[in-house]
Design a protein around this motif. Structure first.
Motif, PDB file in Angstrom:
ATOM      1  N   LEU A 209       7.043  41.202  -4.920  1.00 43.15           N
ATOM      2  CA  LEU A 209       6.300  41.250  -3.663  1.00 43.15           C
ATOM      3  C   LEU A 209       6.765  40.144  -2.722  1.00 43.15           C
ATOM      4  O   LEU A 209       6.903  40.365  -1.514  1.00 43.15           O
ATOM      5  CB  LEU A 209       4.803  41.116  -3.946  1.00 43.15           C
ATOM      6  CG  LEU A 209       4.130  42.316  -4.626  1.00 43.15           C
ATOM      7  CD1 LEU A 209       2.707  41.964  -5.046  1.00 43.15           C
ATOM      8  CD2 LEU A 209       4.125  43.532  -3.705  1.00 43.15           C
ATOM      9  N   ARG A 210       7.001  38.973  -3.254  1.00 43.02           N
ATOM     10  CA  ARG A 210       7.439  37.858  -2.407  1.00 43.02           C
ATOM     11  C   ARG A 210       8.831  38.101  -1.825  1.00 43.02           C
ATOM     12  O   ARG A 210       9.136  37.642  -0.722  1.00 43.02           O
ATOM     13  CB  ARG A 210       7.423  36.560  -3.221  1.00 43.02           C
ATOM     14  CG  ARG A 210       6.006  36.067  -3.526  1.00 43.02           C
ATOM     15  CD  ARG A 210       6.027  34.844  -4.416  1.00 43.02           C
ATOM     16  NE  ARG A 210       4.678  34.303  -4.591  1.00 43.02           N
ATOM     17  CZ  ARG A 210       4.386  33.276  -5.380  1.00 43.02           C
ATOM     18  NH1 ARG A 210       5.357  32.685  -6.068  1.00 43.02           N
ATOM     19  NH2 ARG A 210       3.149  32.840  -5.478  1.00 43.02           N
ATOM     20  N   LYS A 211       9.660  38.834  -2.568  1.00 46.25           N
ATOM     21  CA  LYS A 211      11.006  39.136  -2.077  1.00 46.25           C
ATOM     22  C   LYS A 211      11.058  40.458  -1.316  1.00 46.25           C
ATOM     23  O   LYS A 211      12.128  40.869  -0.875  1.00 46.25           O
ATOM     24  CB  LYS A 211      11.983  39.190  -3.259  1.00 46.25           C
ATOM     25  CG  LYS A 211      12.143  37.859  -3.972  1.00 46.25           C
ATOM     26  CD  LYS A 211      13.061  37.995  -5.179  1.00 46.25           C
ATOM     27  CE  LYS A 211      13.225  36.663  -5.904  1.00 46.25           C
ATOM     28  NZ  LYS A 211      14.091  36.791  -7.098  1.00 46.25           N
ATOM     29  N   ARG A 212       9.895  41.101  -1.172  1.00 48.84           N
ATOM     30  CA  ARG A 212       9.785  42.384  -0.465  1.00 48.84           C
ATOM     31  C   ARG A 212      10.723  43.425  -1.056  1.00 48.84           C
ATOM     32  O   ARG A 212      11.461  44.109  -0.349  1.00 48.84           O
ATOM     33  CB  ARG A 212      10.040  42.195   1.034  1.00 48.84           C
ATOM     34  CG  ARG A 212       9.101  41.214   1.688  1.00 48.84           C
ATOM     35  CD  ARG A 212       9.255  41.191   3.194  1.00 48.84           C
ATOM     36  NE  ARG A 212      10.597  40.845   3.617  1.00 48.84           N
ATOM     37  CZ  ARG A 212      11.082  39.618   3.674  1.00 48.84           C
ATOM     38  NH1 ARG A 212      10.318  38.594   3.313  1.00 48.84           N
ATOM     39  NH2 ARG A 212      12.319  39.383   4.097  1.00 48.84           N
ATOM     40  N   LYS A 213      10.688  43.529  -2.385  1.00 49.97           N
ATOM     41  CA  LYS A 213      11.545  44.482  -3.080  1.00 49.97           C
ATOM     42  C   LYS A 213      10.731  45.557  -3.795  1.00 49.97           C
ATOM     43  O   LYS A 213      11.128  46.056  -4.849  1.00 49.97           O
ATOM     44  CB  LYS A 213      12.447  43.752  -4.089  1.00 49.97           C
ATOM     45  CG  LYS A 213      13.514  42.884  -3.429  1.00 49.97           C
ATOM     46  CD  LYS A 213      14.485  42.339  -4.446  1.00 49.97           C
ATOM     47  CE  LYS A 213      15.600  41.545  -3.755  1.00 49.97           C
ATOM     48  NZ  LYS A 213      16.573  41.017  -4.737  1.00 49.97           N
ATOM     49  N   VAL A 214       9.603  45.900  -3.225  1.00 52.40           N
ATOM     50  CA  VAL A 214       8.764  46.948  -3.789  1.00 52.40           C
ATOM     51  C   VAL A 214       8.748  48.125  -2.827  1.00 52.40           C
ATOM     52  O   VAL A 214       8.527  47.947  -1.625  1.00 52.40           O
ATOM     53  CB  VAL A 214       7.327  46.438  -4.035  1.00 52.40           C
ATOM     54  CG1 VAL A 214       6.450  47.573  -4.534  1.00 52.40           C
ATOM     55  CG2 VAL A 214       7.333  45.287  -5.022  1.00 52.40           C
ATOM     56  N   ARG A 215       9.022  49.314  -3.353  1.00 53.40           N
ATOM     57  CA  ARG A 215       9.011  50.502  -2.519  1.00 53.40           C
ATOM     58  C   ARG A 215       7.662  51.204  -2.643  1.00 53.40           C
ATOM     59  O   ARG A 215       7.082  51.261  -3.710  1.00 53.40           O
ATOM     60  CB  ARG A 215      10.141  51.454  -2.922  1.00 53.40           C
ATOM     61  CG  ARG A 215      11.518  50.864  -2.702  1.00 53.40           C
ATOM     62  CD  ARG A 215      12.596  51.893  -2.937  1.00 53.40           C
ATOM     63  NE  ARG A 215      12.472  52.996  -1.986  1.00 53.40           N
ATOM     64  CZ  ARG A 215      13.332  54.014  -1.928  1.00 53.40           C
ATOM     65  NH1 ARG A 215      14.346  54.066  -2.771  1.00 53.40           N
ATOM     66  NH2 ARG A 215      13.181  54.969  -1.045  1.00 53.40           N
ATOM     67  N   PHE A 216       7.197  51.737  -1.540  1.00 49.42           N
ATOM     68  CA  PHE A 216       5.914  52.436  -1.506  1.00 49.42           C
ATOM     69  C   PHE A 216       6.166  53.873  -1.034  1.00 49.42           C
ATOM     70  O   PHE A 216       5.880  54.234   0.099  1.00 49.42           O
ATOM     71  CB  PHE A 216       4.944  51.719  -0.558  1.00 49.42           C
ATOM     72  CG  PHE A 216       4.691  50.293  -0.935  1.00 49.42           C
ATOM     73  CD1 PHE A 216       3.778  49.977  -1.925  1.00 49.42           C
ATOM     74  CD2 PHE A 216       5.376  49.252  -0.319  1.00 49.42           C
ATOM     75  CE1 PHE A 216       3.547  48.660  -2.281  1.00 49.42           C
ATOM     76  CE2 PHE A 216       5.148  47.941  -0.663  1.00 49.42           C
ATOM     77  CZ  PHE A 216       4.231  47.631  -1.657  1.00 49.42           C
ATOM     78  N   GLY A 340       1.770  38.842  -2.408  1.00 48.70           N
ATOM     79  CA  GLY A 340       1.650  38.309  -3.762  1.00 48.70           C
ATOM     80  C   GLY A 340       0.923  36.993  -3.850  1.00 48.70           C
ATOM     81  O   GLY A 340       1.196  36.196  -4.761  1.00 48.70           O
ATOM     82  N   GLN A 341      -0.020  36.733  -2.952  1.00 47.74           N
ATOM     83  CA  GLN A 341      -0.769  35.478  -2.987  1.00 47.74           C
ATOM     84  C   GLN A 341      -1.725  35.473  -4.172  1.00 47.74           C
ATOM     85  O   GLN A 341      -2.584  36.349  -4.289  1.00 47.74           O
ATOM     86  CB  GLN A 341      -1.526  35.277  -1.678  1.00 47.74           C
ATOM     87  CG  GLN A 341      -0.637  34.990  -0.488  1.00 47.74           C
ATOM     88  CD  GLN A 341      -1.429  34.594   0.749  1.00 47.74           C
ATOM     89  OE1 GLN A 341      -2.611  34.280   0.672  1.00 47.74           O
ATOM     90  NE2 GLN A 341      -0.768  34.622   1.898  1.00 47.74           N
ATOM     91  N   THR A 342      -1.587  34.476  -5.025  1.00 47.85           N
ATOM     92  CA  THR A 342      -2.388  34.404  -6.245  1.00 47.85           C
ATOM     93  C   THR A 342      -3.878  34.340  -5.949  1.00 47.85           C
ATOM     94  O   THR A 342      -4.686  34.997  -6.617  1.00 47.85           O
ATOM     95  CB  THR A 342      -1.961  33.181  -7.070  1.00 47.85           C
ATOM     96  OG1 THR A 342      -0.551  33.242  -7.312  1.00 47.85           O
ATOM     97  CG2 THR A 342      -2.698  33.136  -8.390  1.00 47.85           C
ATOM     98  N   SER A 343      -4.258  33.532  -4.947  1.00 42.00           N
ATOM     99  CA  SER A 343      -5.681  33.370  -4.634  1.00 42.00           C
ATOM    100  C   SER A 343      -6.314  34.679  -4.185  1.00 42.00           C
ATOM    101  O   SER A 343      -7.485  34.943  -4.469  1.00 42.00           O
ATOM    102  CB  SER A 343      -5.851  32.308  -3.543  1.00 42.00           C
ATOM    103  OG  SER A 343      -5.137  32.671  -2.369  1.00 42.00           O
TER     104      SER A 343
END
Length: 645
Positions: A209-216, A340-343
């Motif tokens: 998610l942080r690297k924006r490598k997820v496809r939707f 991808g923010q943990t909080s």
């Protein structure tokens, strides 16, 4: 824990001789023998508090010194909101009721109370060396850490007793319960259990998610379909779903070009995920097709509202124990989840006791909302997803989210339809009567929400502009039941007793959502189900707070950071709990949610202490449960009307 003191004589309330005034409008009617004045109330608490130094200190400071009032609070009080007499020749100042949030309140993070922190590699007893080496900002000398570590808060560790192992080791504030003679962290192998909390954030997924490598893929298909089917409206800006600067992650492009190649194979991530390295195969496309949408049958159930600040997992566990049927996580911001923010992902956690659980999302753009819905649909276990279109705060409203969507029908429609297409679980919506006080919009939106695919709508009987200045409009909610039919409508607003709940159900709603009522008395769910007023004792109420602190240490941790985070949320909750008036003290039942309690002396010291609206007294209660506060500790509640100096 014991009540804290012997019974206080009923006549000690002062009655008519104490200077207490007759019952006022908007003030809870308390029996005269318990009434007192502000001065006598605090004199009683201070005198009894000095008699019991072993249980709590005079104020929040471990040394017994009164804390200096935070600057933001002192300024507010000196601006004429104290009701003090004016100087001769000056106009008397009118006492104003503080409203809104303490946006400038001093807030110290739990990390600020633990200056010398041990390196996580040592805490977790990792065989590998610290990755940062000499550049690590944490301590690597356990002996030096122990020299500055605060003393233990008790002989028993909740995590060790519950799971057979405490992951915080030597940093635990109850470490004596599970440290061996040589300082090693003990483990009871036969006791080790899997944590009863689900919906954690997978580290591999977080990196993607942080690297924006997820496809939707499913969300993109839904958005393209919505763009083709869109009927031209008055606002061109609401036309094509597109990420804008307000919703984009830093450095993220807009439109379809934002999607990078997918990440690792699906086997490294939660089951049911679709993460591929190249173009989607026929098998992947089959997996992306929506399954048959699950049903949400909660007719007549008691629904705990997704409360901000206090609606965390430990609080939900308390309400579940008292009979809440449906729970929902705190409002999560879609943009933060996609980054991808943990909080933010922590708001999605679900305890095994929550049998019907949903998550609430906030956002203003169809693409981020649809993609976030698809992401959660693949990775977490929920029974429904809720869209928060009732949030009134400026931070959300001015970005086009929350209540603002009620005035943006085209955007609202795309969000609901887009999310509904990518979810395998029901989609619900929470709204208000409207934005402006005298302009109701809900009755017009409900039929449209039904057609767009919403499975259930919750209506809060107030507008955004109104906030909490007037009672909820249940007559209007009754009118909206017909407009929503056959879609179920839940009602929300001003329910503090089983009589309030009964009147609400007579309007024809499918069920009721309880918000502030649960903050004031979480045992309200039991009262509704058993159709009675519960004159709960102060010792029973303290036991509830003990359970909350135990759940908090399980959830946030038993080291200094976890203890202080638990304390902070406990103090926020105490700022609401102090408004409750015990049933046995009321002249008329039930207490109404718009009635503030006058000054009264309870039936014992602890009951009186719990009635204090002074932040220092809440700190005193927290010290009874979590030990002394750290040096320089300050607390100011989130809402201005919740405390005074």
């Amino acid at each position: 824990m014991a009540e804290g003191a012997a019974e206080a004589p009923a006549e000690s309330g002062g009655g008519g001789d104490s200077g207490a005034s007759a019952p006022e409008r908007g003030v809870a009617p308390i029996k005269p023998q318990y009434l007192t004045t502000k001065e006598q109330f605090h004199e009683f608490l201070e005198a009894r508090g000095q008699e019991k130094p072993s249980q709590e200190t005079e104020a929040g400071d471990p040394g017994g010194n009164d804390l200096v009032e935070p600057e933001a609070k002192r300024i507010r009080l000196e601006d004429g909101q104290t009701g003090e007499a004016a100087e001769p020749g000056e106009q008397p100042q009118v006492q104003k009721r503080a409203r809104g949030q303490n946006k400038g309140r001093p807030h110290m993070k739990p990390t600020h109370y633990d200056n010398n922190r041990l390196c996580p590699s040592l805490v977790q007893e990792s065989a590998a060396k610290c990755l940062f080496g000499d550049r690590c900002r944490f301590l690597h000398d356990v002996g030096r850490y122990l020299e500055t570590k605060p003393s233990d808060l008790g002989p028993r560790c909740v995590l060790f007793e519950t799971f057979g192992r405490c992951p915080y080791g030597v940093t635990c504030r109850f470490a004596g319960a599970h440290l061996g003679p040589d300082g090693q962290n003990l483990v009871r192998e036969e006791w080790v259990q899997a944590p009863p909390v689900r919906n954690g954030l997978d580290k591999a997924l977080q990196q993607l998610l942080r690297k924006r490598k997820v496809r939707f893929e499913r969300a993109e298909q839904a958005l393209r379909q919505l763009s083709r089917d869109r009927v031209p409206g008055p606002s061109p800006a609401a036309a094509v779903p597109k990420v804008t600067g307000a919703e984009s992650a830093p450095g993220q492009d807009s439109g379809d070009t934002q999607q990078a190649l997918p990440g690792p194979d699906a086997g490294a991530l939660p089951s049911g995920s679709v993460w591929t390295r190249g173009p989607l195969t026929d098998e992947d496309v089959v997996r992306l097709r929506p399954c048959e949408k699950r049903k949400l049958d909660i007719h007549g159930k008691l629904y705990l509202a997704p409360l901000t600040t206090c609606g965390n997992l430990p609080f939900r566990r308390i309400c579940k124990r008292f009979g809440a049927d449906v729970t929902c996580g705190e409002m999560a911001v879609c943009t933060n989840l996609l980054q991808g923010q943990t909080s933010e992902w922590a708001l999605l956690r679900r305890h095994q006791c929550e049998d019907v659980f949903g998550v609430q999302l906030e956002g203003a753009f169809p693409d981020t909302m649809a993609k976030c819905a698809e992401l959660l649909n693949r990775t977490i276990e929920v029974d429904f997803v809720d869209i928060n279109v009732g949030c009134p705060i400026d931070l959300v409203y001015k970005k086009g989210g929350g209540c603002a969507l009620m005035n943006r029908a085209a955007k609202f429609q795309q969000i609901v339809r887009g999310m509904n297409q990518v979810l395998d679980v029901p989609l619900t919506v929470k709204i208000r009567t409207g934005v402006q006080e005298r302009v109701n919009l809900a009755h017009r939106l409900l039929p449209e929400l039904r057609d767009w695919g919403a499975a259930l709508v919750t209506l809060h009987g107030r507008s955004r502009e109104q906030r909490y200045t007037k009672l909820a409009d249940w007559q209007y909610i009754e009118q909206c039941v017909t407009a929503a039919s056959p879609m179920p409508l839940f009602g929300n607003g001003d329910i503090l007793s089983y009589e309030d709940a009964n009147r609400a159900m007579q309007t024809g709603v499918a069920g009721i959502m309880i918000a502030r009522g649960a903050l004031l008395k979480p045992w309200l769910f039991t009262e509704i189900k058993e159709q009675r007023h519960w004159d709960i004792s102060s010792s029973e109420r303290l036991a509830i707070l003990q359970d909350f602190t135990r759940y908090g240490l399980e959830h946030w941790g038993s080291d200094t950071q976890g203890v202080e985070k638990t304390r902070r949320f406990l103090l926020e909750w105490l700022s609401f709990l102090c408004r409750y008036v015990p049933v046995g003290l009321l002249e008329r039942l039930p207490q109404r949610i718009n009635e503030r309690p006058p000054y009264y002396l309870g039936r014992n010291y602890l009951e009186t202490l719990m009635a204090s609206q002074k932040a220092a007294d809440w700190i005193r209660i927290s010290e009874m449960l979590l030990g002394p506060v750290p040096p320089n500790f300050v607390f100011l509640p989130k809402h201005k009307a919740n405390a005074y100096k």
